[in-house]
Design an enzyme around this catalytic site. Structure first.
Site, short mmCIF file in Angstrom:
data_model
loop_
_atom_site.label_atom_id
_atom_site.label_comp_id
_atom_site.label_asym_id
_atom_site.label_seq_id
_atom_site.Cartn_x
_atom_site.Cartn_y
_atom_site.Cartn_z
N GLU A 123 47.72 49.07 33.60
CA GLU A 123 48.68 49.14 32.50
C GLU A 123 50.10 49.38 33.00
O GLU A 123 51.05 48.76 32.52
CB GLU A 123 48.27 50.22 31.50
CG GLU A 123 46.99 49.93 30.75
CD GLU A 123 47.06 48.74 29.82
OE1 GLU A 123 48.17 48.36 29.38
OE2 GLU A 123 46.00 48.17 29.50
N ASN A 148 53.16 46.71 32.67
CA ASN A 148 54.43 47.05 32.02
C ASN A 148 55.62 46.65 32.87
O ASN A 148 56.63 46.16 32.35
CB ASN A 148 54.49 48.54 31.69
CG ASN A 148 53.81 48.89 30.40
OD1 ASN A 148 53.32 48.03 29.67
ND2 ASN A 148 53.75 50.18 30.11
N ARG A 157 51.43 41.50 22.81
CA ARG A 157 51.32 42.81 23.43
C ARG A 157 50.92 43.80 22.35
O ARG A 157 51.49 43.81 21.26
CB ARG A 157 52.64 43.25 24.08
CG ARG A 157 53.25 42.26 25.06
CD ARG A 157 52.33 41.69 26.09
NE ARG A 157 51.65 42.69 26.88
CZ ARG A 157 50.69 42.41 27.75
NH1 ARG A 157 50.29 41.17 27.94
NH2 ARG A 157 50.12 43.37 28.42
#
Length: 141
Positions: A48, A52, A106
Site C-alpha cells: 500500500e 501510494n 482508487r
C-alpha cells in the site's frame, strides 16, 4: 547484544517494483522468525505504501522510491519515501475511503490498511517535496 540490522533499497516507481519491495521487506524480516500472518500483514502494508508513491506521489511518472528497514530487538521499522507531490492535508488523507483518485478506481483504503496491519503508522509530508510513511511492527509479541 541486541538484535539490530538495517536495509535500504531504492528502485524506480514502476508498478512491477511493488512486488520487489514486498518480498524484500518480508525477506529481511524473516530473521525474526515471524508468523505467516505477520509476513502477510507486513507485505500488505508495504504494498500500500509503495503503491501510494507510484499513484499519488509521482502520478505515474518514473522517479525513485526509497524503502528503509531497521530491526531493533523484535521491532521492525519500515520507512517508505518518495520525493513527489506531497500530501496537502495528512489528517484528511488518513480518513478511510478518502481518495483524490476516485476516477482511477482508487478506494481510499491504503492508509487504513497500513494502520490496521502495522502497530504504528506516522505520515510526514510536504507539498511539492514528498512523503515518508513510517511504520512499525512488533514481531512475535
Amino acid at each position: 547484544m541486541e538484535n539490530t540490522n538495517e536495509m535500504t533499497i531504492i528502485f524506480d516507481s514502476r508498478p512491477v517494483n511493488e512486488a520487489l519491495a514486498r518480498v524484500a521487506v518480508a525477506s529481511f524480516c524473516t530473521q525474526l522468525n515471524p508468523t505467516l500472518e505477520e509476513i502477510s500483514d507486513l507485505k500488505t502494508a508495504v504494498s500500500e505504501a509503495v503503491t501510494n508513491c507510484i499513484i499519488h506521489g509521482y502520478e505515474g511518472e518514473i522517479h525513485k522510491i526509497r524503502v528503509e528497514c531497521r530491526l531493533r530487538g523484535q521491532e521492525l521499522q519500515v520507512d517508505v519515501t518518495d520525493h513527489g507531490a506531497g500530501i496537502p492535508d495528512i489528517k484528511k488523507a488518513l480518513e478511510p475511503l478518502f481518495t483524490t483518485k476516485a476516477d482511477k478506481d482508487r478506494s481510499g483504503m491504503g492508509f487504513t490498511f497500513m494502520e490496521a496491519f502495522m502497530d504504528e503508522l506516522q505520515v510526514e509530508s510536504e507539498v511539492g517535496r514528498g512523503t515518508t510513511v513510517h511504520m512499525k511492527k512488533i514481531i512475535r509479541r
